[in-house]
Design an enzyme around this catalytic site. Structure first.
Site, PDB file in Angstrom:
ATOM      1  N   ASP A 287      -0.232  13.000 -21.621  1.00  0.00           N
ATOM      2  CA  ASP A 287       0.035  11.773 -22.393  1.00  0.00           C
ATOM      3  C   ASP A 287       1.443  11.825 -22.996  1.00  0.00           C
ATOM      4  OD1 ASP A 287      -0.047   9.619 -24.252  1.00  0.00           O
ATOM      5  OD2 ASP A 287      -2.210   9.854 -24.504  1.00  0.00           O
TER       6      ASP A 287
ATOM      7  N   HIS B 298       2.739   9.218 -24.996  1.00  0.00           N
ATOM      8  CA  HIS B 298       2.876   8.320 -26.155  1.00  0.00           C
ATOM      9  C   HIS B 298       3.107   9.119 -27.428  1.00  0.00           C
ATOM     10  CE1 HIS B 298       0.669   5.954 -23.142  1.00  0.00           C
ATOM     11  NE2 HIS B 298       1.339   4.933 -23.631  1.00  0.00           N
TER      12      HIS B 298
ATOM     13  N   SER C  58      -7.088  10.849 -22.491  1.00  0.00           N
ATOM     14  CA  SER C  58      -6.670  11.793 -23.534  1.00  0.00           C
ATOM     15  C   SER C  58      -7.829  12.206 -24.437  1.00  0.00           C
ATOM     16  CB  SER C  58      -5.542  11.192 -24.371  1.00  0.00           C
ATOM     17  OG  SER C  58      -4.420  10.987 -23.554  1.00  0.00           O
TER      18      SER C  58
HETATM   19 CO1  B1M Z   1       1.561   2.993 -22.572  1.00  0.00          CO
HETATM   20  N1  B1M Z   1      -0.333   2.536 -22.482  1.00  0.00           N
HETATM   21  N2  B1M Z   1       1.474   3.755 -20.800  1.00  0.00           N
HETATM   22  N3  B1M Z   1       3.466   3.303 -22.770  1.00  0.00           N
HETATM   23  N4  B1M Z   1       1.489   1.957 -24.094  1.00  0.00           N
HETATM   24  C1  B1M Z   1      -0.959   1.965 -23.732  1.00  0.00           C
HETATM   25  C2  B1M Z   1      -1.574   3.075 -24.598  1.00  0.00           C
HETATM   26  C3  B1M Z   1      -2.037   0.997 -23.110  1.00  0.00           C
HETATM   27  C4  B1M Z   1      -3.254   0.751 -24.011  1.00  0.00           C
HETATM   28  C5  B1M Z   1      -1.351  -0.319 -22.736  1.00  0.00           C
HETATM   29  C6  B1M Z   1      -2.271  -1.298 -22.009  1.00  0.00           C
HETATM   30  O1  B1M Z   1      -2.482  -1.181 -20.845  1.00  0.00           O
HETATM   31  N5  B1M Z   1      -2.810  -2.262 -22.695  1.00  0.00           N
HETATM   32  C7  B1M Z   1      -2.402   1.732 -21.779  1.00  0.00           C
HETATM   33  C8  B1M Z   1      -3.552   2.765 -21.867  1.00  0.00           C
HETATM   34  C9  B1M Z   1      -4.753   2.315 -21.071  1.00  0.00           C
HETATM   35  C10 B1M Z   1      -5.828   3.326 -21.041  1.00  0.00           C
HETATM   36  O2  B1M Z   1      -5.690   4.506 -20.964  1.00  0.00           O
HETATM   37  N6  B1M Z   1      -6.994   2.771 -21.081  1.00  0.00           N
HETATM   38  C11 B1M Z   1      -1.086   2.398 -21.451  1.00  0.00           C
HETATM   39  C12 B1M Z   1      -0.712   2.833 -20.138  1.00  0.00           C
HETATM   40  C13 B1M Z   1      -1.680   2.479 -19.038  1.00  0.00           C
HETATM   41  C14 B1M Z   1       0.478   3.541 -19.884  1.00  0.00           C
HETATM   42  C15 B1M Z   1       0.948   4.136 -18.522  1.00  0.00           C
HETATM   43  C16 B1M Z   1      -0.131   4.796 -17.673  1.00  0.00           C
HETATM   44  C17 B1M Z   1       1.651   3.001 -17.779  1.00  0.00           C
HETATM   45  C18 B1M Z   1       2.190   3.352 -16.397  1.00  0.00           C
HETATM   46  O3  B1M Z   1       2.995   4.229 -16.245  1.00  0.00           O
HETATM   47  N7  B1M Z   1       1.680   2.622 -15.441  1.00  0.00           N
HETATM   48  C19 B1M Z   1       2.005   5.142 -18.994  1.00  0.00           C
HETATM   49  C20 B1M Z   1       1.335   6.491 -19.321  1.00  0.00           C
HETATM   50  C21 B1M Z   1       2.255   7.621 -19.254  1.00  0.00           C
HETATM   51  C22 B1M Z   1       1.560   8.872 -19.735  1.00  0.00           C
HETATM   52  O4  B1M Z   1       1.219   8.975 -20.908  1.00  0.00           O
HETATM   53  N8  B1M Z   1       1.327   9.806 -18.853  1.00  0.00           N
HETATM   54  C23 B1M Z   1       2.470   4.496 -20.269  1.00  0.00           C
HETATM   55  C24 B1M Z   1       3.756   4.617 -20.761  1.00  0.00           C
HETATM   56  C25 B1M Z   1       4.213   4.006 -21.914  1.00  0.00           C
HETATM   57  C26 B1M Z   1       5.672   4.009 -22.341  1.00  0.00           C
HETATM   58  C27 B1M Z   1       6.404   5.326 -22.020  1.00  0.00           C
HETATM   59  C28 B1M Z   1       6.389   2.884 -21.621  1.00  0.00           C
HETATM   60  C29 B1M Z   1       5.549   3.651 -23.865  1.00  0.00           C
HETATM   61  C30 B1M Z   1       5.448   4.892 -24.781  1.00  0.00           C
HETATM   62  C31 B1M Z   1       6.749   5.308 -25.391  1.00  0.00           C
HETATM   63  C32 B1M Z   1       6.565   6.399 -26.396  1.00  0.00           C
HETATM   64  O5  B1M Z   1       5.530   6.567 -27.045  1.00  0.00           O
HETATM   65  N9  B1M Z   1       7.601   7.190 -26.550  1.00  0.00           N
HETATM   66  C33 B1M Z   1       4.174   2.955 -23.904  1.00  0.00           C
HETATM   67  C34 B1M Z   1       3.739   2.140 -24.987  1.00  0.00           C
HETATM   68  C35 B1M Z   1       4.768   1.816 -26.047  1.00  0.00           C
HETATM   69  C36 B1M Z   1       2.407   1.632 -25.076  1.00  0.00           C
HETATM   70  C37 B1M Z   1       1.801   0.635 -26.093  1.00  0.00           C
HETATM   71  C38 B1M Z   1       2.279  -0.757 -25.708  1.00  0.00           C
HETATM   72  C39 B1M Z   1       2.123   0.871 -27.569  1.00  0.00           C
HETATM   73  C40 B1M Z   1       1.800   2.259 -28.106  1.00  0.00           C
HETATM   74  C41 B1M Z   1       2.459   2.479 -29.455  1.00  0.00           C
HETATM   75  O6  B1M Z   1       3.500   3.103 -29.559  1.00  0.00           O
HETATM   76  N10 B1M Z   1       1.904   1.885 -30.518  1.00  0.00           N
HETATM   77  C42 B1M Z   1       0.249   0.845 -25.842  1.00  0.00           C
HETATM   78  C43 B1M Z   1      -0.586  -0.385 -26.112  1.00  0.00           C
HETATM   79  C44 B1M Z   1      -1.007  -0.469 -27.582  1.00  0.00           C
HETATM   80  O7  B1M Z   1      -1.359   0.537 -28.197  1.00  0.00           O
HETATM   81  N11 B1M Z   1      -0.976  -1.632 -28.100  1.00  0.00           N
HETATM   82  C45 B1M Z   1       0.219   1.474 -24.504  1.00  0.00           C
HETATM   83  C46 B1M Z   1       2.458   1.975 -31.869  1.00  0.00           C
HETATM   84  C47 B1M Z   1       1.980   3.276 -32.586  1.00  0.00           C
HETATM   85  C48 B1M Z   1       2.550   3.339 -33.993  1.00  0.00           C
HETATM   86  O8  B1M Z   1       0.576   3.211 -32.655  1.00  0.00           O
HETATM   87  O9  B1M Z   1       0.293   5.294 -31.228  1.00  0.00           O
HETATM   88  O10 B1M Z   1      -1.699   3.841 -31.825  1.00  0.00           O
HETATM   89  P1  B1M Z   1      -0.392   4.414 -32.186  1.00  0.00           P
HETATM   90  O11 B1M Z   1      -0.551   5.264 -33.518  1.00  0.00           O
HETATM   91  C49 B1M Z   1      -1.299   4.791 -34.620  1.00  0.00           C
HETATM   92  C50 B1M Z   1      -2.736   5.287 -34.646  1.00  0.00           C
HETATM   93  O12 B1M Z   1      -3.318   5.367 -33.369  1.00  0.00           O
HETATM   94  C51 B1M Z   1      -2.674   6.576 -35.404  1.00  0.00           C
HETATM   95  O13 B1M Z   1      -1.596   6.376 -36.317  1.00  0.00           O
HETATM   96  C52 B1M Z   1      -0.675   5.401 -35.836  1.00  0.00           C
HETATM   97  C53 B1M Z   1      -0.464   4.292 -36.856  1.00  0.00           C
HETATM   98  O14 B1M Z   1      -0.440   4.677 -38.156  1.00  0.00           O
HETATM   99  N12 B1M Z   1      -2.449   7.850 -34.722  1.00  0.00           N
HETATM  100  C54 B1M Z   1      -2.788   9.024 -35.325  1.00  0.00           C
HETATM  101  C55 B1M Z   1      -1.887   8.147 -33.542  1.00  0.00           C
HETATM  102  N13 B1M Z   1      -1.868   9.464 -33.356  1.00  0.00           N
HETATM  103  C56 B1M Z   1      -2.416  10.029 -34.435  1.00  0.00           C
HETATM  104  C57 B1M Z   1      -2.641  11.377 -34.753  1.00  0.00           C
HETATM  105  C58 B1M Z   1      -3.238  11.663 -35.973  1.00  0.00           C
HETATM  106  C59 B1M Z   1      -3.596  10.643 -36.856  1.00  0.00           C
HETATM  107  C60 B1M Z   1      -3.389   9.302 -36.537  1.00  0.00           C
HETATM  108  O15 B1M Z   1      -3.496  12.903 -36.393  1.00  0.00           O
HETATM  109  C61 B1M Z   1      -3.108  13.998 -35.615  1.00  0.00           C
END
Ligand code: B1M
Length: 214
Positions: free
Chosen positions: A99, A101, A152
């Site tokens: 992963d 992200h 993940s």
């Molecule tokens: Co990706 N991606 N992505 N992506 N991406 C998602 C997660 C996805 C839901 C989008 C979608 O299809 N709707 C989907 C996952 C689907 C699934 O598994 N069911 C997805 C996919 C499919 C993919 C790829 C497979 C796409 C591809 O290549 N075809 C690929 C995967 C690569 C890989 O991981 N091997 C991929 C790639 C990417 C980018 C590189 C382009 C980019 C990431 C850049 C980066 O992180 N440096 C990206 C992004 C930006 C997203 C979305 C749009 C946004 C994620 C994000 O940054 N959110 C995402 C869709 C979405 O979530 N809306 C998506 C903002 C962030 C602040 O929130 O990370 O949730 P989040 O963190 C929150 C909480 O979750 C929590 O606290 C934070 C807020 O306070 N939290 C924790 C997180 N970690 C924590 C740990 C803790 C405590 C709390 O304690 C240890």
């Protein structure tokens, strides 16, 4: 014309920084930095996720959105509240194997380090072996795992099993959009000897860490 909040969400959706910092300054007059992130910027990210899911955005565009989010978080960071306490504990953070992200994890790092924790950030795609090795070296009080892909969640199960096999029972904090409240100890690792706690966001992660360290 758009409201400030709509413009902020739009920078993320459009992947554009034109006018971003001026609007962040404007927002700072009304909101706490974390509310700007959790409010309009996160709404933008949710929209990006929705558009990406519908094939209306490509990965390169999502990367630009991620850039805007990262730049905003860096810009807001100096404005965040810091507690001037002695170190409360050491927390290791890793995005699990497979992963990439890391925006959420890095936000967790900022919140925790602003609130008295020493952080060891292992980065992205971290395999269990690397977490075990780092834990032997660092002896962190909490191991934090982040993951956004559905697979993940399974990787966290594997990681917990490997940690147990290595004789580690350090409390594990899990978070990330692919997880839900159900991902507590029973789901992640019923047989793990330490606690496994789910944090829904960065602030909740801080609350849980504080409880664990009390
Ligand atoms: Co990706 N991606 N992505 N992506 N991406 C998602 C997660 C996805 C839901 C989008 C979608 O299809 N709707 C989907 C996952 C689907 C699934 O598994 N069911 C997805 C996919 C499919 C993919 C790829 C497979 C796409 C591809 O290549 N075809 C690929 C995967 C690569 C890989 O991981 N091997 C991929 C790639 C990417 C980018 C590189 C382009 C980019 C990431 C850049 C980066 O992180 N440096 C990206 C992004 C930006 C997203 C979305 C749009 C946004 C994620 C994000 O940054 N959110 C995402 C869709 C979405 O979530 N809306 C998506 C903002 C962030 C602040 O929130 O990370 O949730 P989040 O963190 C929150 C909480 O979750 C929590 O606290 C934070 C807020 O306070 N939290 C924790 C997180 N970690 C924590 C740990 C803790 C405590 C709390 O304690 C240890």
């Amino acid at each position: 014309s758009l409201t400030l909040e709509e413009r902020l969400a739009n920078y993320v959706v459009e992947g554009s920084k034109d006018g971003l910092f001026a609007d962040l300054d404007e927002a700072l007059k009304k909101y706490a930095p974390l509310d700007i992130i959790n409010g309009p910027l996160m709404r933008g990210m949710e929209e990006v996720g929705r558009l990406f899911n519908n094939n209306e955005l490509i990965v390169a565009e999502v990367l630009q959105s991620a850039e805007v989010m990262k730049a905003s978080v860096s810009y807001l960071e100096p404005h965040m509240e810091k507690t001037e306490t002695s170190v409360k504990g050491k927390i290791m953070l890793a995005t699990v194997k497979g992963d990439v992200h890391d925006i959420g994890k890095n936000l967790v790092e900022i919140i925790l380090s602003n609130n008295g924790y020493e952080i060891v950030n292992l980065g992205i795609k971290v395999p269990p072996e690397a977490i075990i090795e780092a834990q032997r070296r660092e002896n962190a009080d909490i191991i934090g795992l982040s993951g956004l892909l559905v697979k993940s969640a399974q990787q966290m199960v594997t990681t917990a099993q490997d940690l147990k096999a290595a004789g580690i029972d350090t409390p594990i904090l899990v978070g990330g959009a692919a997880l839900t409240r159900k991902f507590t100890k029973t789901r992640i690792a019923p047989e793990y000897d330490g606690l496994v706690l789910y944090a829904k966001d960065a602030m909740n992660g801080l609350e849980l860490a504080n409880k664990l360290m009390d």
